[in-house]
Design a protein around this motif. Structure first.
Motif, PDB file in Angstrom:
ATOM      1  N   THR A  89       0.843  -1.207   0.000  1.00 14.12           N
ATOM      2  CA  THR A  89       0.000   0.000   0.000  1.00 14.12           C
ATOM      3  C   THR A  89       0.878   1.256   0.000  1.00 14.12           C
ATOM      4  OG1 THR A  89      -1.604  -1.233   1.280  1.00 14.12           O
ATOM      5  CG2 THR A  89      -1.901   1.145   1.250  1.00 14.12           C
ATOM      6  N   ALA A  90       2.054   1.147   0.615  1.00 10.97           N
ATOM      7  CA  ALA A  90       2.980   2.295   0.654  1.00 10.97           C
ATOM      8  C   ALA A  90       3.855   2.351  -0.611  1.00 10.97           C
ATOM      9  CB  ALA A  90       3.861   2.199   1.898  1.00 10.97           C
ATOM     10  N   HIS A  91       3.508   1.555  -1.617  1.00 11.42           N
ATOM     11  CA  HIS A  91       4.247   1.518  -2.897  1.00 11.42           C
ATOM     12  C   HIS A  91       5.703   1.105  -2.712  1.00 11.42           C
ATOM     13  CE1 HIS A  91       0.801   3.230  -4.913  1.00 11.42           C
ATOM     14  NE2 HIS A  91       0.724   4.122  -3.935  1.00 11.42           N
ATOM     15  N   ILE A  92       5.881   0.153  -1.819  1.00  6.91           N
ATOM     16  CA  ILE A  92       7.227  -0.397  -1.594  1.00  6.91           C
ATOM     17  C   ILE A  92       7.300  -1.762  -2.293  1.00  6.91           C
ATOM     18  CG2 ILE A  92       8.668  -1.443   0.208  1.00  6.91           C
ATOM     19  CD1 ILE A  92       7.787   0.922   2.001  1.00  6.91           C
ATOM     20  N   ALA A  93       8.366  -1.989  -3.045  1.00  4.97           N
ATOM     21  CA  ALA A  93       8.475  -3.240  -3.817  1.00  4.97           C
ATOM     22  C   ALA A  93       9.820  -3.921  -3.584  1.00  4.97           C
ATOM     23  CB  ALA A  93       8.318  -2.934  -5.311  1.00  4.97           C
ATOM     24  N   SER A  94       9.887  -5.166  -3.984  1.00  8.99           N
ATOM     25  CA  SER A  94      11.140  -5.963  -3.948  1.00  8.99           C
ATOM     26  C   SER A  94      11.739  -6.015  -2.546  1.00  8.99           C
ATOM     27  CB  SER A  94      12.178  -5.388  -4.920  1.00  8.99           C
ATOM     28  OG  SER A  94      11.636  -5.296  -6.194  1.00  8.99           O
ATOM     29  N   PHE A  95      10.918  -6.407  -1.598  1.00 10.33           N
ATOM     30  CA  PHE A  95      11.351  -6.462  -0.195  1.00 10.33           C
ATOM     31  C   PHE A  95      11.473  -7.895   0.321  1.00 10.33           C
ATOM     32  CE2 PHE A  95       6.800  -5.521  -0.663  1.00 10.33           C
ATOM     33  CZ  PHE A  95       6.279  -6.738  -0.256  1.00 10.33           C
ATOM     34  N   ASN A  96      11.090  -8.879  -0.525  1.00 11.15           N
ATOM     35  CA  ASN A  96      11.096 -10.262  -0.035  1.00 11.15           C
ATOM     36  C   ASN A  96      12.501 -10.807   0.145  1.00 11.15           C
ATOM     37  OD1 ASN A  96       8.360 -10.939   0.246  1.00 11.15           O
ATOM     38  ND2 ASN A  96       8.166 -10.933  -1.993  1.00 11.15           N
ATOM     39  N   GLY A  97      12.655 -11.651   1.140  1.00 14.11           N
ATOM     40  CA  GLY A  97      13.910 -12.385   1.283  1.00 14.11           C
ATOM     41  C   GLY A  97      14.032 -13.394   0.158  1.00 14.11           C
ATOM     42  N   HIS A  98      15.205 -13.964   0.024  1.00 18.80           N
ATOM     43  CA  HIS A  98      15.443 -14.936  -1.055  1.00 18.80           C
ATOM     44  C   HIS A  98      14.602 -16.185  -0.805  1.00 18.80           C
ATOM     45  CE1 HIS A  98      17.531 -17.470  -3.897  1.00 18.80           C
ATOM     46  NE2 HIS A  98      18.237 -16.417  -4.306  1.00 18.80           N
ATOM     47  N   ARG A  99      13.820 -16.555  -1.820  1.00 14.87           N
ATOM     48  CA  ARG A  99      12.868 -17.671  -1.610  1.00 14.87           C
ATOM     49  C   ARG A  99      13.583 -18.961  -1.211  1.00 14.87           C
ATOM     50  NH1 ARG A  99      14.454 -17.060  -6.272  1.00 14.87           N
ATOM     51  NH2 ARG A  99      14.725 -18.694  -7.808  1.00 14.87           N
ATOM     52  N   GLU A 100      14.832 -19.144  -1.684  1.00 13.30           N
ATOM     53  CA  GLU A 100      15.524 -20.396  -1.357  1.00 13.30           C
ATOM     54  C   GLU A 100      16.019 -20.416   0.089  1.00 13.30           C
ATOM     55  OE1 GLU A 100      18.455 -21.885  -4.172  1.00 13.30           O
ATOM     56  OE2 GLU A 100      17.353 -20.846  -5.751  1.00 13.30           O
ATOM     57  N   HIS A 101      15.862 -19.300   0.800  1.00 15.81           N
ATOM     58  CA  HIS A 101      16.269 -19.293   2.209  1.00 15.81           C
ATOM     59  C   HIS A 101      15.075 -19.214   3.161  1.00 15.81           C
ATOM     60  CE1 HIS A 101      20.338 -19.930   1.692  1.00 15.81           C
ATOM     61  NE2 HIS A 101      20.861 -18.758   2.002  1.00 15.81           N
ATOM     62  N   ASN A 102      13.858 -19.358   2.621  1.00 18.04           N
ATOM     63  CA  ASN A 102      12.702 -19.367   3.521  1.00 18.04           C
ATOM     64  C   ASN A 102      12.751 -20.592   4.440  1.00 18.04           C
ATOM     65  OD1 ASN A 102      11.642 -16.973   2.684  1.00 18.04           O
ATOM     66  ND2 ASN A 102      10.240 -17.879   1.188  1.00 18.04           N
ATOM     67  N   ASP A 103      13.396 -21.662   3.975  1.00 21.23           N
ATOM     68  CA  ASP A 103      13.519 -22.835   4.849  1.00 21.23           C
ATOM     69  C   ASP A 103      14.459 -22.548   6.024  1.00 21.23           C
ATOM     70  OD1 ASP A 103      15.612 -22.607   3.099  1.00 21.23           O
ATOM     71  OD2 ASP A 103      15.968 -24.762   2.917  1.00 21.23           O
ATOM     72  N   LEU A 104      15.482 -21.712   5.779  1.00 16.55           N
ATOM     73  CA  LEU A 104      16.435 -21.390   6.864  1.00 16.55           C
ATOM     74  C   LEU A 104      15.859 -20.351   7.828  1.00 16.55           C
ATOM     75  CD1 LEU A 104      20.023 -20.877   5.382  1.00 16.55           C
ATOM     76  CD2 LEU A 104      19.194 -22.777   6.751  1.00 16.55           C
ATOM     77  N   TYR A 105      15.214 -19.333   7.268  1.00 21.90           N
ATOM     78  CA  TYR A 105      14.840 -18.164   8.083  1.00 21.90           C
ATOM     79  C   TYR A 105      13.340 -17.974   8.243  1.00 21.90           C
ATOM     80  CZ  TYR A 105      19.652 -17.016   6.712  1.00 21.90           C
ATOM     81  OH  TYR A 105      21.006 -17.061   6.469  1.00 21.90           O
ATOM     82  N   GLY A 106      12.545 -18.840   7.638  1.00 25.90           N
ATOM     83  CA  GLY A 106      11.109 -18.576   7.566  1.00 25.90           C
ATOM     84  C   GLY A 106      10.876 -17.490   6.522  1.00 25.90           C
ATOM     85  N   GLN A 107       9.609 -17.140   6.289  1.00 23.50           N
ATOM     86  CA  GLN A 107       9.354 -16.060   5.328  1.00 23.50           C
ATOM     87  C   GLN A 107       9.958 -14.795   5.909  1.00 23.50           C
ATOM     88  OE1 GLN A 107       5.363 -16.133   3.469  1.00 23.50           O
ATOM     89  NE2 GLN A 107       6.874 -16.863   2.033  1.00 23.50           N
TER      90      GLN A 107
END
Ligand code: PMP
Length: 377
Positions: A330-348
């Protein structure tokens, strides 16, 4: 307008972007588009020469080292560079040792393992047990390498995915003639002063701190440039690129070259890498402080190893994840996700990248959005 905190490619400073847009209409007064001008045009050769000179100036590159600008991305070069240097005549088969400090050094190590037995199968040091929230001591690993017959010592100075970085102190306290350090600096080159003479070679693709995606800078000791193994393509042939075999200096990709030229002039005009580091030391702590002071968020990297380039963090209560993502969008912020291949290490999790072109106001804006989210939660 959307603000992107992408790990790369990234927005360049507005004035640099405008120069690139103009070059797309008229490249250096030639009346031709940057993307349509022949790469042997004398203006292109001129810009290439100036770009390489700007590199030398920005990083105080000694005469012993040369700068090549090649295609293929950092991946091509961290995969093939070790194969190039091992062809040097050192009287026996050289040995390559890797520091396993995170996602990208893991990729380099995996590529190196295919070169076994020349590559040491096990890494010289690893922070795997710490889920790569730390970076192993480069100095200790280097000393170990020197004592165990390693010839080429490979490490990554800033782990883009994990949000960890080798400290200034460690960077200043290692290196030498043997083993030759080879570093992937893709997500940090030109963000702080470094002692180039301590390195055998440095690899960094442009799209984070010094240009648009496409070209990779290889800063390499000239005496390490060896005849290229026959099975590698000519685009990986440093001797050819360097003109050692009588070949032309490669000037493959004009549009990306121009953005690097414009970005290096911008870095120079702003005050060089010392000023880039000063800005980083304002930007990153602004966000880390907001994370540390908040009850909702927690940093992922060990505080002693935190990167000034990539900030990784997550929510303590994952039930808030969707709502926080929505608040960012909503605040027009993009590309903030962590690396998808590390969601197993760090969670989302989240990763905010803060390269040279990132205005400090944009970090403040993100911090304000996070604080407002916390106030309303
Ligand atoms: N090394 C590091 C540290 C990176 O962050 C990246 C890209 N994110 C790469 C290598 C790969 O770069 P390229 O896309 O140029 O192959």
């Amino acid at each position: 307008m959307t603000i992107s905190y992408s790990p790369g490619p990234v927005d360049l400073p507005e004035t640099v972007q405008q120069r690139c847009d103009l070059a797309e209409i008229d490249f250096e007064g030639t009346g031709m588009r940057a993307s349509a001008i022949p790469h042997r045009h004398k203006k292109v050769e001129e810009v290439l020469a100036k770009t390489r000179a700007l590199f030398r100036e920005a990083l105080d590159i000694p005469k012993t080292h040369t700068v090549l600008l090649l295609e293929g991305g950092a991946t091509t070069h961290f995969t093939t560079l070790p194969q190039q240097v091992w062809t040097r005549d050192i009287g026996r088969k050289p040995h390559i040792g890797y520091v396993d400090g995170g996602y990208w050094s893991g990729k380099a190590l995996a590529a190196g393992r295919k070169l076994s037995p020349i590559c040491r199968e096990s890494p010289l040091a690893s922070s795997r047990a710490q889920k790569y929230t730390t970076i192993p001591s480069i100095r200790a690993a280097y000393d170990d390498a020197a004592n165990s017959g390693i010839d080429f010592f490979f490490f990554n100075a800033n782990e883009t995915t994990n949000g960890t970085q080798v400290s200034d102190d460690e960077m200043a306290a290692f290196g030498g003639d043997w083993p030759y350090p080879i570093a992937d600096m893709t997500s940090e080159l030109l963000s702080r002063p470094i002692n180039v003479s301590a390195f055998g070679a440095i690899i960094a693709s442009a799209q984070k701190n010094f240009g648009k995606q496409g070209l990779t800078a290889i800063i390499i000791r000239e005496d390490l440039i060896a005849p290229c193994p026959h099975y590698l393509p000519p685009t990986c042939d440093y001797a050819l690129s360097h003109g050692k075999l009588g070949g032309p200096l490669n000037t493959f990709n004009v549009p990306t070259l121009f953005s690097i030229y414009a970005m290096l002039e911008w870095i120079r005009d702003m005050g060089g890498v010392v000023e880039m580091e000063r800005r980083s030391r304002i930007r990153a702590p602004l966000l880390y402080d907001a994370i540390d002071r908040s009850d909702l968020f927690e940093g992922i990297a060990d505080p002693a190893h935190r990167s000034l380039m990539n900030v990784t963090f997550r929510l303590k209560d994952m039930a808030l994840y969707e709502r926080f993502v929505q608040a960012l969008e909503t605040a027009h912020i993009a590309s903030f996700n962590g690396h998808r291949e590390h969601n197993d290490l760090y969670g989302q999790h989240f990763r905010i990248s803060l390269y040279n072109g990132m205005p400090i106001e944009n970090v403040q804006y993100l911090v304000d959005v996070m604080k407002e989210f916390e106030r309303r939660s």
